[in-house]
Design an enzyme around this catalytic site. Structure first.
Site, PDB file in Angstrom:
ATOM      1  N   ALA A  64      55.024   1.415  23.302  1.00 45.27           N
ATOM      2  CA  ALA A  64      53.666   1.729  22.967  1.00 45.27           C
ATOM      3  C   ALA A  64      52.872   1.020  23.924  1.00 45.27           C
ATOM      4  CB  ALA A  64      53.466   1.307  21.494  1.00 45.27           C
ATOM      5  N   GLU A  72      20.908  19.608  15.496  1.00 49.51           N
ATOM      6  CA  GLU A  72      19.866  20.298  15.768  1.00 49.51           C
ATOM      7  C   GLU A  72      18.871  19.597  14.857  1.00 49.51           C
ATOM      8  OE1 GLU A  72      22.844  21.622  14.834  1.00 49.51           O
ATOM      9  OE2 GLU A  72      23.060  23.525  15.221  1.00 49.51           O
ATOM     10  N   HIS A 123      22.503  17.029  11.385  1.00 54.62           N
ATOM     11  CA  HIS A 123      23.306  17.632  12.451  1.00 54.62           C
ATOM     12  C   HIS A 123      22.469  17.528  13.626  1.00 54.62           C
ATOM     13  CE1 HIS A 123      25.915  20.545   9.595  1.00 54.62           C
ATOM     14  NE2 HIS A 123      25.936  19.469   9.452  1.00 54.62           N
ATOM     15  N   CYS A 178      24.718  26.124  12.129  1.00 53.26           N
ATOM     16  CA  CYS A 178      25.359  26.488  10.906  1.00 53.26           C
ATOM     17  C   CYS A 178      24.360  27.236  10.095  1.00 53.26           C
ATOM     18  CB  CYS A 178      25.808  24.977  10.018  1.00 53.26           C
ATOM     19  SG  CYS A 178      24.372  24.051   9.805  1.00 53.26           S
ATOM     20  N   THR A 208      52.644   4.177   8.886  1.00 55.13           N
ATOM     21  CA  THR A 208      51.243   4.010   8.347  1.00 55.13           C
ATOM     22  C   THR A 208      50.348   4.656   9.371  1.00 55.13           C
ATOM     23  OG1 THR A 208      51.371   2.022   9.956  1.00 55.13           O
ATOM     24  CG2 THR A 208      52.418   1.724   7.713  1.00 55.13           C
ATOM     25  N   CYS A 227      21.145  24.640   9.826  1.00 57.81           N
ATOM     26  CA  CYS A 227      20.284  24.155  10.800  1.00 57.81           C
ATOM     27  C   CYS A 227      19.692  25.349  11.260  1.00 57.81           C
ATOM     28  CB  CYS A 227      21.309  23.786  12.032  1.00 57.81           C
ATOM     29  SG  CYS A 227      21.820  22.257  11.719  1.00 57.81           S
TER      30      CYS A 227
END
Ligand SMILES: [Zn+2]
Length: 298
Positions: free
Chosen positions: A165, A56, A54, A79, A189, A88
């Site tokens: 597109a 940190e 992570h 976390c 897809t 962390c």
């Protein structure tokens, strides 16, 4: 109150967090800067990919022994859970971090997150620092969490021929791919936006059978780990997503270079779908690129 140096460092942490866009999903893009007591940056890092360190931990690794007594400036609450990597908050405590400056509280922590644990360990914690600015990067992930679907961007080309597109070989398309997880094509897809960018087996991309309702396709892609989705198709392909208010951002690319012209009479709309407003416009090599967002409600 956060010092000027901490606020300035948070802006750098926000920039670092953006380096994880398009690779961290389903994890959030997070950045971290460590400041020593003289407010010098002694380490920094960002979370690149699920299963890897992570932000940190990356910053602590860079700082080494200089992390002792430092302030951790981080865009999301550290976390508190043992996942593929150790929590962390424990890494910060073990490294001797004295203070933590946090932009956004992790809504999944429910008060049991890193902030509580850090405070319990005697770390001085300040939250809500530049949270609006941090959300310019974290916003998509946070919204996804709330809506249980990816942030959906539809880029298109609007020419005298109509709405098509966007060609994949344009610089605009390539930039969008770098910041996305997956692309849903008009035939249902699904492919990784940049092949191999998430590491093996992190995203589960299943093609959507023809006729799958837009909301169902979006939810299924979210369950597969997708947080940032591009729609690759013309107006017909995007229509079900627009009708269900599932498009969060449109990128309208309109060719320039003819200062005087008479456009086609049968465009579905002059530039943006109904309900979208201009959030920004820039000139590129061949297009004017307009970022459109849904008009804020209320
Ligand atoms: Zn963590």
């Amino acid at each position: 109150m956060a010092s000027a140096a901490e606020v300035a460092a948070m802006r750098r942490a926000i920039a670092l967090s953006a380096a994880g866009l398009g690779t961290t999903s389903p994890n959030p893009p997070v950045g971290c800067v460590l400041l020593d007591p003289q407010a010098r940056i002694v380490g920094e890092g960002y979370h690149e990919r699920k299963g890897e360190a992570h932000a940190e931990a990356q910053a602590l690794a860079a700082a080494g022994p200089l992390a002792a007594g430092a302030t951790a400036v981080v865009t999301l609450e550290p976390c508190n859970h043992q996942g593929r990597t150790p929590p962390c908050r424990q890494a910060l405590i073990d490294a001797g971090i004295k203070r933590a400056v946090i932009a956004v509280i992790d809504p999944t922590s429910r008060g049991e997150g890193g902030v509580t644990a850090l405070r319990r360990a005697g770390v001085d914690v300040e939250t809500g620092v530049l949270s609006a600015e941090a959300r310019t990067v974290l916003g998509g992930w946070l919204e996804g969490l709330q809506n249980r679907r990816p942030l959906i961007t539809w880029p298109y080309l609007i020419t005298a021929r109509g709405v098509e597109a966007i060609p994949g070989d344009t610089a605009e398309a390539q930039l969008l791919h770098l910041n996305a997880d997956a692309v849903l094509a008009a035939d249902g897809t699904v492919r990784e936006a940049v092949p191999g960018s998430h590491g093996k087996g992190i995203l589960t991309l299943e093609d959507q059978p023809p006729g799958t309702p837009a909301a169902e396709a979006a939810a299924s892609l979210y369950d597969g780990g997708v947080r940032y989705l591009l729609l690759d198709g013309d107006h017909d392909a995007a229509r079900p997503f627009l009708a269900a208010a599932l498009v969060d951002r449109v990128i309208a690319c309109m060719p320039h270079g003819e200062p005087s012209r008479r456009p086609a009479a049968d465009l579905p709309w002059p530039l943006l779908p109904p309900g979208f407003v201009v959030a920004g416009a820039v000139r590129t090599d061949s297009f004017v690129r307009v970022d459109g967002r849904p008009e804020a409600l209320g």
